[in-house]
Enzyme design. Structure first.
Site, PDB file in Angstrom:
ATOM      1  N   GLY A 157       0.817  -1.285   0.016  1.00 46.85           N
ATOM      2  CA  GLY A 157       0.017   0.106   0.064  1.00 46.85           C
ATOM      3  C   GLY A 157       0.796   1.212  -0.012  1.00 46.85           C
ATOM      4  N   ILE A 159       2.452   2.693   2.512  1.00 47.85           N
ATOM      5  CA  ILE A 159       3.517   2.749   3.277  1.00 47.85           C
ATOM      6  C   ILE A 159       4.564   1.657   2.572  1.00 47.85           C
ATOM      7  CG2 ILE A 159       4.674   1.772   5.388  1.00 47.85           C
ATOM      8  CD1 ILE A 159       2.005   3.087   6.721  1.00 47.85           C
ATOM      9  N   THR A 238       6.062  -3.803  11.192  1.00 50.74           N
ATOM     10  CA  THR A 238       5.594  -2.554  11.620  1.00 50.74           C
ATOM     11  C   THR A 238       4.239  -2.266  11.365  1.00 50.74           C
ATOM     12  OG1 THR A 238       6.525  -1.577   9.672  1.00 50.74           O
ATOM     13  CG2 THR A 238       7.772  -1.440  11.392  1.00 50.74           C
ATOM     14  N   SER A 239       3.217  -3.512  11.027  1.00 50.57           N
ATOM     15  CA  SER A 239       1.793  -3.139  10.694  1.00 50.57           C
ATOM     16  C   SER A 239       1.009  -3.350  12.015  1.00 50.57           C
ATOM     17  CB  SER A 239       1.698  -4.137   9.633  1.00 50.57           C
ATOM     18  OG  SER A 239       1.737  -5.688   9.952  1.00 50.57           O
ATOM     19  N   ARG A 240       0.673  -4.649  11.903  1.00 49.95           N
ATOM     20  CA  ARG A 240      -0.231  -4.744  13.418  1.00 49.95           C
ATOM     21  C   ARG A 240       0.415  -6.298  13.929  1.00 49.95           C
ATOM     22  NH1 ARG A 240      -0.957  -0.447  13.308  1.00 49.95           N
ATOM     23  NH2 ARG A 240      -2.856   0.641  13.497  1.00 49.95           N
ATOM     24  N   GLU A 269      -0.735  -5.279  23.287  1.00 52.59           N
ATOM     25  CA  GLU A 269       0.033  -4.077  23.389  1.00 52.59           C
ATOM     26  C   GLU A 269      -1.007  -3.207  24.791  1.00 52.59           C
ATOM     27  OE1 GLU A 269       0.004  -2.188  19.764  1.00 52.59           O
ATOM     28  OE2 GLU A 269       1.916  -3.231  19.017  1.00 52.59           O
ATOM     29  N   HIS A 292       6.139   0.030  19.662  1.00 53.11           N
ATOM     30  CA  HIS A 292       4.958   0.716  18.758  1.00 53.11           C
ATOM     31  C   HIS A 292       5.312   2.464  18.600  1.00 53.11           C
ATOM     32  CE1 HIS A 292       0.749  -0.001  16.938  1.00 53.11           C
ATOM     33  NE2 HIS A 292       1.373   0.761  16.166  1.00 53.11           N
TER      34      HIS A 292
END
Length: 342
Positions: A157, A159, A238-240, A269, A292
């Site tokens: 996408g 990013i 670094t997404s979820r 988290e 995060h």
């Protein structure tokens, strides 16, 4: 008496100053802990607007505690799953988010995490501080260069595309996979090559996860995909956190299926009472972990906070806020969020 706003943790000063020009503002002042449930329930009473951030849960209970004075909730978040939007909507309370203002920052951070993991920078820092560095040009400590390596991006996408440009600047070849393949023209323009998911995991020297969290991407990376990776490969997320099975990743790292991992997001988290990676991952020296912080550039956080202020200002002035998440409260059709779940 002007409108009253509550903010449950500190925000950038430039945004706070703007808010104080238009309202009475109360801020939870601490940065060393999250606000407690009882503190929050007490603090929101009598407030007209709530600033939402930091994954602090704005549940139906919190919303009800602020009624009947509450008019709107402004989240400094693209997809604020920690706000009970359904409860707010049923009570006629507007909820706003922010647009995606994080692309360049998160791409830059992701590339920094790739570099830090490949070059083992945290390990090098610890080795020097602990006086364990004994030889110059030592074989005791070697990193991995990025030049001529293959970066596989899962989820190309905005990013992912920004990340691809940074990787290409270091002489990396970029392959990608996503649910809908780009056109040949786009692939040529971006200098990227398509791969099926399994083939990407087999071929890439570094796999970077940047997909949106959906039912299809939740738990996507488990033992099967990890077992396809090269023994010298790295995994970056670094997404979820929920995209990766952390126990499977810990096993892969301990047993030498892959060389290392860089993780900024985790399955659990804040505000979970035991956030962060599974304990096994924290014990491994070949894992770089960060809390995060993919949007935690000072400039970006200021931009995010100021956009949230714009939404608050619009609500206070009786205008439609630009980033309204529940337009049905003002008689408009609901937004289509697709299959995104986080």
């Amino acid at each position: 008496m002007g409108p009253r706003i509550y903010i449950p943790q500190p925000i950038p000063e430039v945004a706070l100053n703007r808010l104080r020009e238009m309202a009475e503002v109360e801020v939870f002042p601490y940065v060393d802990r999250m606000i407690g449930r009882e503190e929050l329930l007490k603090a929101v009473k009598g407030k007209n607007y709530l600033f939402a951030l930091g994954e602090i849960p704005y549940t139906a209970e919190v919303i009800d505690a602020a009624l009947p004075d509450l008019k709107g909730i402004a989240a400094m978040y693209i997809f604020p799953k920690f706000v009970d939007i359904k409860a707010a909507t049923s009570r006629g309370v507007m909820v706003t988010g922010i647009p995606n203002m994080l692309v360049e920052t998160t791409a830059e951070f992701t590339f920094a995490l790739i570099m830090g993991t490949a070059w083992r920078l945290p390990e090098a820092d610890r080795m020097l501080r602990e006086k364990k560095w004994k030889q110059y040009q030592s074989m005791a400590f070697l990193g991995t260069r990025l030049f001529d390596k293959v970066l596989g991006i899962v989820g190309l996408g905005k990013i992912g595309k920004a990340l691809a440009k940074r990787a290409q600047g270091c002489g990396m070849k970029v392959i990608y996979t996503k649910r809908t393949r780009l056109s040949p023209e786009e692939e040529k323009e971006l200098h990227v090559e398509w791969r099926e998911l399994d083939d990407l995991f087999r071929e890439a020297d570094i796999v970077a996860l940047t997909p949106t969290l959906t039912p299809s991407s939740k738990g996507l990376v488990g033992e099967r995909l990890l077992s396809l990776m090269k023994p010298k490969a790295l995994l970056i997320n670094t997404s979820r956190g929920a995209v990766v099975d952390e126990k499977a990743l810990a096993k892969a790292l301990k047993e030498g299926w892959i060389r290392g991992a860089g993780l900024d997001v985790f399955e659990k988290e804040l505000p979970h009472p035991d956030p962060g990676p599974v304990p096994e991952l924290l014990e491994l020296p070949n894992v770089v972990v960060t809390p995060h912080i993919g949007s935690a550039a000072r400039e970006t956080r200021e931009e995010m906070a100021l956009r949230t202020v714009e939404n608050l200002e619009a609500m206070i002035q009786g205008r439609r806020p630009p980033d309204l998440l529940n337009p049905e409260v003002i008689g408009e059709p609901p937004r289509d969020t697709g299959d995104r779940i986080g």
